[in-house]
Enzyme design. Structure first.
Site, short mmCIF file in Angstrom:
data_model
loop_
_atom_site.label_atom_id
_atom_site.label_comp_id
_atom_site.label_asym_id
_atom_site.label_seq_id
_atom_site.Cartn_x
_atom_site.Cartn_y
_atom_site.Cartn_z
N LYS A 87 32.79 -43.08 46.75
CA LYS A 87 32.42 -42.67 45.39
C LYS A 87 31.53 -41.44 45.58
O LYS A 87 30.29 -41.52 45.61
CB LYS A 87 31.71 -43.80 44.65
CG LYS A 87 31.57 -43.50 43.16
CD LYS A 87 31.21 -44.76 42.38
CE LYS A 87 30.75 -44.42 40.96
NZ LYS A 87 31.80 -43.87 40.10
N ALA A 88 32.20 -40.32 45.80
CA ALA A 88 31.54 -39.08 46.20
C ALA A 88 31.62 -38.07 45.07
O ALA A 88 32.66 -37.93 44.41
CB ALA A 88 32.22 -38.53 47.45
#
Ligand code: PMP
Length: 288
Positions: A154-155
């Protein structure tokens, strides 16, 4: 509307590298690696009646996302869980959204950033329904292949194509974009996973190039507990026309029925309603 109050000009506290700082003072320098090079990972969580739903799973995902970007979040799952709970308590919320974030600092400014400090902050705010009367349109970007980006993190960097796609959808009068993957299969929206109900079974794309959402995993468990068969597979866009019900899942989205995908229309059906009820009960099971 609360959403129009800018996020940098609110009352309250933000947990910032281990301490609470007044909300307006939780600032960064413009020369921050995370801002320039997207060396940044984050979480989105919801607190229901004083309990953060699946807090440890989210803390673990933050740590895992950091590792996928080559850095170590300097806190354990237990420390992150405690910090999140303390932030929610300090803000005095029972029901809110929680946003932990970890990023490389300002010590170096270039592609290589080995010596940068890893910073961590946690903020929370009250956030109601993410979607209303959700209608989707085909996205302008596809989800990238797993050999082109750390697709399971979850960048922050992965959201570039999401914001562009969501803005394009909104410009056409839709609520969000339906993203396909690099092979042309149905993937997800810009911030939620997708499920199709076809003849009583639940079909959902295999999360082999996008986030295997914590809400997605929860909904699969809830469906199986109800004896509903769940099929994780590659789904072609043509198959959307065969679905009797479609809904999306995510921390912000929770379970949201989809009412249209371009020219196709859907009603909120019995399977969606059952899972909505079960999800509502599960998120509040500690006060039942
Ligand atoms: N896909 C994307 C792109 C997302 O941003 C989210 C929200 N985090 C999800 C899926 C759903 O994940 P979760 O259920 O863990 O919130």
């Amino acid at each position: 509307m609360a959403d129009l109050v800018p996020f940098d000009d609110r009352d309250g506290w933000i947990w910032f590298n281990g301490e609470f700082v007044p909300w307006r003072e939780a600032k960064l320098h413009v020369l921050t690696h995370g801002l320039h090079y997207a060396s940044c990972v984050f979480e989105g969580e919801r607190c229901y009646e004083g309990r953060i739903f699946k807090s440890s799973e989210h803390s673990q995902r933050l740590i895992d996302s950091g590792r996928m970007l080559g850095f170590e979040v300097p806190y354990t799952v237990a420390e992150l869980d405690a910090a999140k709970a303390a932030t929610v308590a300090k803000m005095g919320f029972k029901n809110c959204y929680v946003r932990p974030i970890a990023w490389r600092g300002s010590e170096q400014m270039g592609v290589s950033a080995q010596q940068t400090r890893i910073n961590v902050a946690i903020a929370c705010w009250e956030w109601g329904a993410y979607y209303r009367d959700l209608r989707l349109t085909r996205a302008v970007y596809d989800r990238p292949a797993p050999n082109t980006a750390p697709v399971h993190a979850k960048a922050a960097g992965l959201y570039m194509i999401c914001t562009i796609s969501k803005h394009a959808a909104e410009a056409k009068g839709f609520g969000d974009a339906l993203m396909l993957d690099w092979r042309g299969y149905v993937a997800e929206t810009t911030g939620a996973n997708i499920f199709l109900v076809i003849d009583g079974k639940l079909h959902t794309p295999k999360p082999d190039c996008f986030l295997n959402g914590i809400t997605r995993q929860t909904v699969i468990e809830l469906a199986k507990a109800r004896g509903i068969e769940v099929v994780e597979r590659h789904i072609k866009p043509e198959e959307l026309a065969r679905a009797q019900e479609i809904f999306v899942t995510g921390t912000a989205a929770e379970i949201t029925p989809v009412h249209a995908i371009d020219d196709l229309t859907y009603q909120t059906g019995p399977v969606t309603r059952l899972l909505l009820d079960d999800f509502h009960r599960l998120t509040r099971s500690h006060v039942a």
